[in-house]
Design an enzyme around this catalytic site. Structure first.
Site, PDB file in Angstrom:
ATOM      1  N   HIS A 186       0.834  -1.190   0.000  1.00 15.37           N
ATOM      2  CA  HIS A 186       0.000   0.000   0.000  1.00 15.37           C
ATOM      3  C   HIS A 186       0.881   1.257   0.000  1.00 15.37           C
ATOM      4  CE1 HIS A 186      -4.082  -1.568   0.547  1.00 15.37           C
ATOM      5  NE2 HIS A 186      -3.521  -2.546   1.240  1.00 15.37           N
TER       6      HIS A 186
ATOM      7  N   ARG B 202      19.434 -10.254   6.135  1.00 21.33           N
ATOM      8  CA  ARG B 202      20.750  -9.954   5.573  1.00 21.33           C
ATOM      9  C   ARG B 202      21.483 -11.266   5.335  1.00 21.33           C
ATOM     10  NH1 ARG B 202      24.665 -10.474   9.478  1.00 21.33           N
ATOM     11  NH2 ARG B 202      23.908 -10.659  11.637  1.00 21.33           N
TER      12      ARG B 202
END
Length: 251
Positions: free
Chosen positions: A160, A227
């Site tokens: 959104h 990561r």
């Protein structure tokens, strides 16, 4: 009041099937055969459901599977849908490849009510969608071969827009770039993959990770946001536990 009720009913039907006649056909077939238990029910559905979806070879469909826009569903030979699976294949469709499994309670929803150009969900061969996964395909989700997702994984190909604080976010539109998961990827339990991400071949996503950027091939990623922790094969643990392999059912 009657006019408003009829309008709401028409909207409901439009979001369940491609036309009123298709809605009736799909509901009759699902109602007549969708509840039948045991392998007998699976055998019946392997024949009867060809009236409402595309089946390439024989696929296994347990009782209690919910299908909407079933005409846009394609199942490869040996594909399997477990109990309480929900497929909503509004324009763009859902394709599940040969010998791929979608396990209990998973939701695959294209959710394309805005004429999005790339919407759809495509799963390759020999893949596994674990229990209670949510896969939302507004931007298009492409999952390769031999991909395993553990329980409660989410792949959500939509975002959104909420840049303007003076307007509700629901009035600011969405973006839908798509998600690609290449071959031989394993995604751990509870991981979330966000829109616009590509997970490279042979990568491993740790449990609970939130993946917000591309994952290089043959890397292990984890954390929030995810990561790179190491490359696959860089270090090998001194395993004390026994290692087991799939049994060859042909032997």
């Amino acid at each position: 009041m009657i006019r408003a009720s009829l309008s709401h009913l028409a909207l409901y039907v439009r979001r369940q099937a491609s036309s009123p006649s298709r809605y009736v056909l799909e509901q009759v077939v699902l109602g007549a055969f969708g509840w039948v238990p045991t392998p007998i029910g699976m055998a019946v559905r392997a024949v009867a459901y060809r009236l409402i979806l595309r089946m390439q070879g024989v696929a296994g469909i347990e009782r209690g599977v919910r299908l909407r826009f079933a005409g846009n569903v394609t199942l490869g030979a040996g594909a399997y849908l477990d109990e309480s699976v929900y497929l909503h294949a509004c324009p763009g469709g859902i394709s599940i490849g040969r010998n791929s499994l979608v396990m209990h309670g998973s939701v695959l929803h294209v959710y394309n009510f805005r004429d999005l150009p790339n919407a759809g969900i495509w799963i390759g061969d020999d893949s596994l969608v674990g229990e209670l996964n949510v896969i939302r395909g507004q931007g298009g989700i492409r999952i390769g071969n031999r991909v395993y997702t553990s329980p409660m994984v989410q792949l959500v190909a939509v975002n959104h827009v909420f840049d303007d604080p003076t307007r509700p976010f629901v009035d600011q539109g969405i973006t839908a770039q798509g998600i690609t998961v290449e071959d031989d990827v394993w995604i751990g339990s509870g991981a979330v993959v966000t829109d616009g991400v590509t997970i490279g071949r042979g990568a491993v996503v740790a449990a609970g990770a939130v993946v917000t950027r591309d994952v290089p091939p043959y890397t292990v990623v984890g954390g929030v946001p995810a990561r790179v922790l190491r490359r696959v094969g860089d270090t090998r643990e001194d395993r004390k536990a026994a290692v087991f392999f799939a049994r060859d059912v042909r032997s």
